[in-house]
Design a protein around this motif. Structure first.
Motif, PDB file in Angstrom:
ATOM      1  N   ASP A 108       0.808  -1.217   0.000  1.00 39.07           N
ATOM      2  CA  ASP A 108       0.000   0.000   0.000  1.00 39.07           C
ATOM      3  C   ASP A 108       0.845   1.273   0.000  1.00 39.07           C
ATOM      4  O   ASP A 108       0.331   2.356  -0.308  1.00 39.07           O
ATOM      5  N   SER A 109       2.101   1.170   0.366  1.00 33.75           N
ATOM      6  CA  SER A 109       2.959   2.353   0.412  1.00 33.75           C
ATOM      7  C   SER A 109       4.350   1.994  -0.086  1.00 33.75           C
ATOM      8  O   SER A 109       4.726   0.816  -0.144  1.00 33.75           O
ATOM      9  N   TRP A 176       4.124  -0.262  -6.405  1.00 34.20           N
ATOM     10  CA  TRP A 176       3.401  -0.275  -5.136  1.00 34.20           C
ATOM     11  C   TRP A 176       2.155   0.604  -5.328  1.00 34.20           C
ATOM     12  O   TRP A 176       2.145   1.523  -6.132  1.00 34.20           O
ATOM     13  N   GLY A 177       1.106   0.281  -4.580  1.00 36.80           N
ATOM     14  CA  GLY A 177      -0.151   1.013  -4.708  1.00 36.80           C
ATOM     15  C   GLY A 177      -1.179   0.239  -5.503  1.00 36.80           C
ATOM     16  O   GLY A 177      -0.966  -0.069  -6.681  1.00 36.80           O
ATOM     17  N   GLY A 232      -0.571   7.667  -4.605  1.00 32.80           N
ATOM     18  CA  GLY A 232      -1.329   6.420  -4.691  1.00 32.80           C
ATOM     19  C   GLY A 232      -0.569   5.282  -5.330  1.00 32.80           C
ATOM     20  O   GLY A 232      -1.131   4.206  -5.522  1.00 32.80           O
ATOM     21  N   GLY A 233       0.702   5.517  -5.658  1.00 32.64           N
ATOM     22  CA  GLY A 233       1.497   4.428  -6.224  1.00 32.64           C
ATOM     23  C   GLY A 233       2.584   4.929  -7.145  1.00 32.64           C
ATOM     24  O   GLY A 233       2.480   6.014  -7.731  1.00 32.64           O
TER      25      GLY A 233
END
Length: 303
Positions: A108-109, A176-177, A232-233
């Motif tokens: 998520d991060s 990621w994201g 967000g990614g």
């Protein structure tokens, strides 16, 4: 004399006749035949149908539930196969613009650069604007040729060499994201090639990621979206031992280029995390990272 005659007649008839008793039971046929009387047998009960054992009934119910569930599962699998055949698989999903989730859920991060810029595809890459006209998928030999194991950017501030490489068939593994991963699925992403270059003596590193998308329009959208929503990614650099494990910390510069149906993302940084937008070595590394040999080879072959 009359009295003597009546006695003689009674003697010839077998004896004196006994008067009948009131309420005496009638003689049965057996009595008439000289045998003893037998009591009548009680009526027999009607035979009942045997009951099935309770365990057998329970087993039958379980068996019916099992076959019912198996039938439902078989119908679901068959329906899914028909839908894939009708829609044309992943490329069909991308063309319809429907939201589909990535098979591998990313973190998520993660890290992202301080500075990012992007540019859409140009007419130079028109021959490879559609993946359908570009032949087969990228190969490792195309993405990581021996001739490009060491980069020589203009300015001579660093000569980064190849430290790591990876070609994934699942694009969400390179980012990621979750929002970015889903966006790559909608863009028809089928491959993600990542390379990590470094010059530890000069203290610079460069990450290059190439996404194989369905069209130039999707590549334009993806590189523009990276800049609009980096919270967000973003792309995820390859893991590496120290001192390269510090990549992504501190100041970094990145640039996304749409090159036909490919999206190329270069990310340059000093290993100590220092620097700013005036660092000419970072700028030259970004330009060199955009010269992706696989993409340039494909467009040259198409002309």
């Amino acid at each position: 004399m009359d009295h003597d005659r009546r006695r003689a007649q009674a003697t010839r008839g077998g004896g004196r006749r006994q008067p009948a008793r009131r309420g005496a039971p009638r003689r049965t046929a057996a009595v008439r035949g000289g045998g003893a009387a037998r009591p009548a047998a009680p009526p027999r009960p009607e035979p009942r149908a045997p009951k099935a054992p309770a365990k057998r009934a329970r087993r039958s119910g379980h068996r019916a539930l099992y076959f019912g569930a198996a039938l439902a599962l078989g119908l679901a699998v068959a329906l899914a196969a028909v839908l894939v055949a009708v829609t044309g698989g992943e490329d069909g999903k991308a063309r319809r613009g429907t939201s589909f989730h990535a098979a591998v859920r990313p973190a998520d991060s993660g890290p992202s650069p301080e500075s990012y810029s992007s540019a859409p595809s140009t007419g130079v890459f028109a021959p490879i604007a559609q993946r359908a006209a570009d032949g087969g998928p990228l190969t490792a030999e195309e993405a990581f040729p021996d001739a490009a194991r060491t980069l020589r950017p203009a300015g001579g501030g660093a000569r980064p060499a190849l430290k790591g490489k990876r070609l994934d068939g699942e694009c969400s593994a390179a980012v990621w994201g979750g929002a970015l991963a889903d966006d790559l699925v909608r863009a028809g992403c089928t491959q993600a090639a990542r390379a990590l270059y470094a010059d530890t003596r000069a203290g610079y590193a460069l990450s290059v990621t190439v996404f194989n998308l369905a069209s130039a329009a999707e590549a334009d959208r993806v590189v523009a979206g990276l800049g609009a929503g980096r919270g967000g990614g973003f792309v995820r650099p390859l893991p590496a031992p120290a001192p390269l494990d510090r990549f992504g910390r501190g100041y970094g510069m990145a640039r996304g280029l749409a090159m036909g149906h490919y999206a190329v993302v270069s990310w340059a940084q000093r290993l100590d995390g220092k620097g700013d937008g005036r660092d000419e070595t970072l700028l030259s590394l970004l330009i060199e990272g955009g010269k992706q040999p696989a993409v340039l080879g494909r467009v040259a072959a198409a002309h």
